[in-house]
Design a protein around this motif. Sequence first.
Motif, PDB file in Angstrom:
ATOM      1  N   ASN A  19     -84.305  53.518   6.065  1.00  0.00           N
ATOM      2  CA  ASN A  19     -84.211  53.561   7.524  1.00  0.00           C
ATOM      3  C   ASN A  19     -82.751  53.612   7.968  1.00  0.00           C
ATOM      4  OD1 ASN A  19     -85.903  53.247  10.101  1.00  0.00           O
ATOM      5  ND2 ASN A  19     -84.198  51.833  10.374  1.00  0.00           N
ATOM      6  N   LEU A  20     -81.897  52.822   7.324  1.00  0.00           N
ATOM      7  CA  LEU A  20     -80.469  52.838   7.646  1.00  0.00           C
ATOM      8  C   LEU A  20     -79.871  54.222   7.400  1.00  0.00           C
ATOM      9  CD1 LEU A  20     -79.443  49.400   6.125  1.00  0.00           C
ATOM     10  CD2 LEU A  20     -79.180  50.056   8.534  1.00  0.00           C
ATOM     11  N   LEU A  21     -80.229  54.849   6.303  1.00  0.00           N
ATOM     12  CA  LEU A  21     -79.676  56.159   5.979  1.00  0.00           C
ATOM     13  C   LEU A  21     -80.211  57.250   6.896  1.00  0.00           C
ATOM     14  CD1 LEU A  21     -79.739  55.880   2.095  1.00  0.00           C
ATOM     15  CD2 LEU A  21     -77.736  55.750   3.597  1.00  0.00           C
ATOM     16  N   GLU A  22     -81.462  57.143   7.315  1.00  0.00           N
ATOM     17  CA  GLU A  22     -82.044  58.174   8.180  1.00  0.00           C
ATOM     18  C   GLU A  22     -81.601  58.026   9.626  1.00  0.00           C
ATOM     19  OE1 GLU A  22     -86.438  59.145   9.614  1.00  0.00           O
ATOM     20  OE2 GLU A  22     -86.077  59.815   7.561  1.00  0.00           O
ATOM     21  N   HIS A  23     -81.531  56.789  10.128  1.00  0.00           N
ATOM     22  CA  HIS A  23     -81.251  56.569  11.552  1.00  0.00           C
ATOM     23  C   HIS A  23     -79.877  55.985  11.834  1.00  0.00           C
ATOM     24  CE1 HIS A  23     -85.379  57.544  12.474  1.00  0.00           C
ATOM     25  NE2 HIS A  23     -85.763  56.708  11.529  1.00  0.00           N
ATOM     26  N   GLY A  24     -79.235  55.400  10.825  1.00  0.00           N
ATOM     27  CA  GLY A  24     -77.920  54.808  11.021  1.00  0.00           C
ATOM     28  C   GLY A  24     -77.950  53.372  11.510  1.00  0.00           C
ATOM     29  N   TYR A  25     -79.150  52.846  11.726  1.00  0.00           N
ATOM     30  CA  TYR A  25     -79.294  51.449  12.161  1.00  0.00           C
ATOM     31  C   TYR A  25     -80.703  50.972  11.850  1.00  0.00           C
ATOM     32  CZ  TYR A  25     -81.928  53.244  16.141  1.00  0.00           C
ATOM     33  OH  TYR A  25     -82.864  53.870  16.921  1.00  0.00           O
ATOM     34  N   ILE A  26     -80.890  49.666  11.960  1.00  0.00           N
ATOM     35  CA  ILE A  26     -82.228  49.092  11.826  1.00  0.00           C
ATOM     36  C   ILE A  26     -82.327  47.889  12.756  1.00  0.00           C
ATOM     37  CG2 ILE A  26     -81.726  47.548   9.882  1.00  0.00           C
ATOM     38  CD1 ILE A  26     -84.543  48.600   8.782  1.00  0.00           C
ATOM     39  N   ASP A  27     -83.477  47.731  13.390  1.00  0.00           N
ATOM     40  CA  ASP A  27     -83.717  46.640  14.337  1.00  0.00           C
ATOM     41  C   ASP A  27     -84.649  45.599  13.743  1.00  0.00           C
ATOM     42  OD1 ASP A  27     -82.288  47.890  16.425  1.00  0.00           O
ATOM     43  OD2 ASP A  27     -84.047  49.085  16.952  1.00  0.00           O
ATOM     44  N   ARG A  28     -84.439  44.360  14.138  1.00  0.00           N
ATOM     45  CA  ARG A  28     -85.291  43.255  13.685  1.00  0.00           C
ATOM     46  C   ARG A  28     -86.743  43.480  14.088  1.00  0.00           C
ATOM     47  NH1 ARG A  28     -85.221  37.888  16.906  1.00  0.00           N
ATOM     48  NH2 ARG A  28     -85.807  39.543  18.301  1.00  0.00           N
ATOM     49  N   ASN A  29     -86.989  43.864  15.335  1.00  0.00           N
ATOM     50  CA  ASN A  29     -88.367  44.037  15.785  1.00  0.00           C
ATOM     51  C   ASN A  29     -89.063  45.198  15.078  1.00  0.00           C
ATOM     52  OD1 ASN A  29     -88.377  41.821  17.452  1.00  0.00           O
ATOM     53  ND2 ASN A  29     -87.779  42.970  19.268  1.00  0.00           N
ATOM     54  N   PHE A  30     -88.320  46.264  14.779  1.00  0.00           N
ATOM     55  CA  PHE A  30     -88.889  47.373  14.013  1.00  0.00           C
ATOM     56  C   PHE A  30     -89.360  46.876  12.654  1.00  0.00           C
ATOM     57  CE2 PHE A  30     -88.214  50.713  10.819  1.00  0.00           C
ATOM     58  CZ  PHE A  30     -89.128  51.651  11.273  1.00  0.00           C
ATOM     59  N   CYS A  31     -88.534  46.040  12.022  1.00  0.00           N
ATOM     60  CA  CYS A  31     -88.906  45.490  10.709  1.00  0.00           C
ATOM     61  C   CYS A  31     -90.133  44.604  10.820  1.00  0.00           C
ATOM     62  CB  CYS A  31     -87.738  44.718  10.108  1.00  0.00           C
ATOM     63  SG  CYS A  31     -86.448  45.806   9.494  1.00  0.00           S
ATOM     64  N   LEU A  32     -90.169  43.754  11.825  1.00  0.00           N
ATOM     65  CA  LEU A  32     -91.331  42.879  11.996  1.00  0.00           C
ATOM     66  C   LEU A  32     -92.610  43.691  12.190  1.00  0.00           C
ATOM     67  CD1 LEU A  32     -89.818  40.072  14.229  1.00  0.00           C
ATOM     68  CD2 LEU A  32     -90.407  39.935  11.799  1.00  0.00           C
ATOM     69  N   GLN A  33     -92.521  44.802  12.922  1.00  0.00           N
ATOM     70  CA  GLN A  33     -93.687  45.663  13.126  1.00  0.00           C
ATOM     71  C   GLN A  33     -94.146  46.303  11.819  1.00  0.00           C
ATOM     72  OE1 GLN A  33     -92.224  48.400  16.058  1.00  0.00           O
ATOM     73  NE2 GLN A  33     -92.502  46.957  17.745  1.00  0.00           N
ATOM     74  N   ASN A  34     -93.242  46.385  10.853  1.00  0.00           N
ATOM     75  CA  ASN A  34     -93.557  46.976   9.546  1.00  0.00           C
ATOM     76  C   ASN A  34     -93.661  45.921   8.449  1.00  0.00           C
ATOM     77  OD1 ASN A  34     -93.541  50.090   9.778  1.00  0.00           O
ATOM     78  ND2 ASN A  34     -91.871  49.386  11.075  1.00  0.00           N
ATOM     79  N   TYR A  35     -93.927  44.671   8.854  1.00  0.00           N
ATOM     80  CA  TYR A  35     -94.197  43.557   7.937  1.00  0.00           C
ATOM     81  C   TYR A  35     -93.014  43.196   7.049  1.00  0.00           C
ATOM     82  CZ  TYR A  35     -98.782  44.819   9.592  1.00  0.00           C
ATOM     83  OH  TYR A  35     -99.830  45.134  10.401  1.00  0.00           O
TER      84      TYR A  35
END
Length: 87
Positions: A19-35
């Motif tokens: 996700n970091l390589l594709e979008h350049g960032y990652i969010d806590r809530n995005f991760c929580l939504q993906n377990y």
Amino acid sequence: MSIFQNINNMTQREFVEMNLLEHGYIDRNFCLQNYITRLGAIIGILKNDNWVFETSRPKISTPWGIRRDYRYILVKEGLRYKGRTEK
């Protein structure tokens, strides 16, 4: 083709890296939504492998009003994990 096509075989670290390589960032809530509940621990491991991040606290809209999320922005890629999905 999205890097998330083979998500079922990824480790949590691989998911975060991709996700970091594709979008350049990652969010806590995005991760929580993906377990993925240990984003802070995974970021710590990545920092030990020479990944560099900036952080921000963007405002997001939730059912409970406007809240702040926690975002890790990729500054420099470090060592990549060679796990189950990489050949």
